[in-house]
Design an enzyme around this catalytic site. Structure first.
Site, mmCIF file in Angstrom:
data_model
loop_
_atom_site.group_PDB
_atom_site.id
_atom_site.type_symbol
_atom_site.label_atom_id
_atom_site.label_comp_id
_atom_site.label_asym_id
_atom_site.label_seq_id
_atom_site.Cartn_x
_atom_site.Cartn_y
_atom_site.Cartn_z
ATOM 1 N N GLY A 209 -13.016 -4.417 0.011
ATOM 2 C CA GLY A 209 -14.431 -4.024 -0.017
ATOM 3 C C GLY A 209 -14.737 -3.030 -1.122
ATOM 4 N N GLY B 188 -7.737 -8.282 -0.052
ATOM 5 C CA GLY B 188 -6.533 -8.529 0.738
ATOM 6 C C GLY B 188 -5.953 -9.919 0.603
ATOM 7 N N LYS C 160 -16.592 -17.361 3.551
ATOM 8 C CA LYS C 160 -18.046 -17.494 3.647
ATOM 9 C C LYS C 160 -18.777 -17.032 2.392
ATOM 10 C CE LYS C 160 -18.138 -16.761 8.595
ATOM 11 N NZ LYS C 160 -18.377 -15.774 9.633
ATOM 12 N N ARG D 124 0.812 -1.213 0.000
ATOM 13 C CA ARG D 124 0.000 0.000 0.000
ATOM 14 C C ARG D 124 0.850 1.270 0.000
ATOM 15 N NH1 ARG D 124 -4.770 -2.317 3.894
ATOM 16 N NH2 ARG D 124 -6.063 -3.015 2.169
HETATM 17 P P1 AMP Z 1 -12.524 -13.836 3.221
HETATM 18 O O1 AMP Z 1 -12.054 -12.853 4.253
HETATM 19 O O2 AMP Z 1 -13.955 -14.224 3.330
HETATM 20 O O3 AMP Z 1 -12.118 -13.452 1.808
HETATM 21 O O4 AMP Z 1 -11.760 -15.183 3.549
HETATM 22 C C1 AMP Z 1 -10.380 -15.335 3.534
HETATM 23 C C2 AMP Z 1 -10.024 -16.447 4.436
HETATM 24 O O5 AMP Z 1 -10.697 -17.620 4.048
HETATM 25 C C3 AMP Z 1 -8.565 -16.796 4.435
HETATM 26 O O6 AMP Z 1 -8.007 -16.425 5.668
HETATM 27 C C4 AMP Z 1 -8.551 -18.321 4.271
HETATM 28 O O7 AMP Z 1 -7.699 -18.969 5.180
HETATM 29 C C5 AMP Z 1 -9.974 -18.698 4.569
HETATM 30 N N1 AMP Z 1 -10.352 -19.980 3.961
HETATM 31 C C6 AMP Z 1 -10.197 -20.362 2.688
HETATM 32 N N2 AMP Z 1 -10.590 -21.642 2.543
HETATM 33 C C7 AMP Z 1 -10.978 -22.092 3.747
HETATM 34 C C8 AMP Z 1 -11.449 -23.334 4.227
HETATM 35 N N3 AMP Z 1 -11.603 -24.378 3.424
HETATM 36 N N4 AMP Z 1 -11.744 -23.416 5.537
HETATM 37 C C9 AMP Z 1 -11.578 -22.369 6.364
HETATM 38 N N5 AMP Z 1 -11.132 -21.162 5.953
HETATM 39 C C10 AMP Z 1 -10.844 -21.022 4.664
#
Ligand code: AMP
Length: 415
Positions: free
Chosen positions: A397, A374, A218, A35
């Site tokens: 975001g 990120g 999620k 950044r």
């Molecule tokens: P987000 O902030 O929703 O974009 O999610 C990013 C995070 O999702 C990262 O820290 C990854 O470690 C996590 N992630 C990816 N795949 C999995 C999984 N199969 N189980 C748990 N966490 C996950």
């Protein structure tokens, strides 16, 4: 309208909103300076013209209170090094008039974390949204926000917004401040211009096939963009933690995997919509299951529909990686947001690596590839592939909201 390229900063004081919300380790050392590097072209242009520079940013979420752990003084020396010149520091961003007044051409002043003041975000602190006094408090805070923005504006002759990471927020320093400058004295910085153009490339000039890869933890946090993309993409890969919500929705057994049990209907709805719109929805079929959430866990490759209890899917399996590659390698437009597994653990980077490699392959064949958010940026950096994709966005975001088609307040305010 003024632009960063055309404006002559000679003898002018410029206040520049940057996004220096960089990750720090426990000793306050910067672990990723992307950044800071991103803002350098704008900052250097102003100094090279003979202008003086007031740099402002937020760091972390101090929620309107002074918090030394989130002090920008920790990164002052790194910024000075990157700029190749001394940086003065104002410990109170709202009381920097004198320091700003004293600035000479070529000098740099950095303001302390804007979010030490609740006025920056403009939200009442300590009052629940459903409390009866919330609306009145919000109104009062909006007035205070204007005063705060006016104070910041008073430091300078010209305002530059180069903070794409916060462009989706109407904060004092990202949008409200622009009201105190006329059209000839406010503009986007180079980084913002590049980010806006990259989003335009994706939204306005889509070359097909268009493949979007949405990963991360999620489905609930990505639903807006998934629905928006459904009208545009040919292939939609949904990976990472959301894999298991889909598997369970289809009647699978996901063991201890991350799963949003209240989003099973949503998952089925996404599948139905994809079918109706003729979108090729690519979901994981196999995974690397682990017997604990750790890098050293025991692993086995299993179907996402039959994950034993006590095991959780932490990465995409080999068949799934092939499916990903097939949907990516011949694409002409690619958007990647969110890792395909728990890439922070070295033993579970394979799925994300397969995605990254296929994106590089397609980019070499002429595709426009945009990686943003990120974690996916951290992924391409970890693999050393950031230079091999078309564009790496600094926004999480903000990028997603821009791609959802929303107007970003930080961009609208200076246009
Ligand atoms: P987000 O902030 O929703 O974009 O999610 C990013 C995070 O999702 C990262 O820290 C990854 O470690 C996590 N992630 C990816 N795949 C999995 C999984 N199969 N189980 C748990 N966490 C996950």
């Amino acid at each position: 309208m003024a632009t960063i390229e055309n404006f002559d900063f000679n003898g002018k004081k410029a206040i520049v909103r940057v996004d220096f919300n960089v990750p720090l380790d426990e000793n306050g050392n910067i672990t990723d300076d992307t950044r800071i590097r991103g803002a350098l072209p704008t900052l250097k242009k102003i100094l090279a013209d003979g202008g003086s520079l007031i740099i402002m940013s937020h760091m972390g979420k101090p929620k309107g209170k002074v918090n030394p752990k989130m002090s920008l003084s920790q990164i002052k020396d790194a910024v000075a090094k990157a700029l190749g010149t001394e940086v003065k520091f104002a410990e109170d961003c709202a009381k920097a008039s004198e320091a700003a007044k004293d600035l000479k051409p070529g000098e740099v002043l950095m303001l302390e974390n804007l979010r030490f003041y609740p006025e920056e975000e403009g939200k009442p602190v300590g009052i629940e949204k459903d409390a009866p006094e919330y609306e009145a408090a919000k109104k009062e805070m909006k007035e205070r926000q204007k005063e705060f923005a006016k104070t910041l504006a008073s430091y300078a002759d010209v305002y530059v917004n180069d903070a794409f990471g916060t462009a989706h927020r109407r904060h004092a320093s990202t949008a409200v401040i622009a009201d105190y400058f006329d059209a000839d004295h406010k503009m986007l910085g180079y980084l913002m211009e590049k980010e806006v153009k990259a989003v335009d490339n994706i939204l306005k000039d889509i070359k097909h096939p268009f493949t979007a890869i949405m990963g991360g933890s999620k489905v609930s946090t990505k639903i807006g963009i998934i629905e928006n993309l459904m009208d545009k993409v040919d292939n939609l890969i949904l990976c990472g933690g959301m894999t298991y919500t889909f598997a369970k929705a289809m009647g699978g057994h996901v063991g201890d995997s991350l799963c949003e049990n209240d989003k099973l209907d949503l998952a089925l709805d996404i599948m139905k919509k994809a079918k109706e719109k003729g979108v090729n929805l690519v979901l994981g079929v196999d995974c690397i299951a682990a017997d604990s959430f750790s890098n050293d866990a025991n692993t086995q490759v299993v179907s996402v529909m039959e994950i034993p209890d006590g095991w959780e899917g932490l990465d995409a399996g080999p068949k799934t990686r092939e499916l990903f590659r097939d949907a990516i390698k011949d694409a002409k437009t690619i958007l990647w947001n969110g890792p395909a597994g728990v890439f922070e653990f070295d033993n579970f980077t394979g799925g994300s690596r397969a995605v990254a490699d296929a994106i590089v392959e397609a980019t070499e064949k002429g595709a426009f590839s945009l990686v943003g958010g990120g974690d996916s940026v951290a992924c391409v950096n970890k693999f050393g592939l950031a230079d091999k994709v078309s564009y790496v966005s600094t926004g999480g975001g903000a990028l997603l909201e821009a791609i959802e088609g929303k107007v970003l307040p930080g961009v609208a305010a200076v246009k």
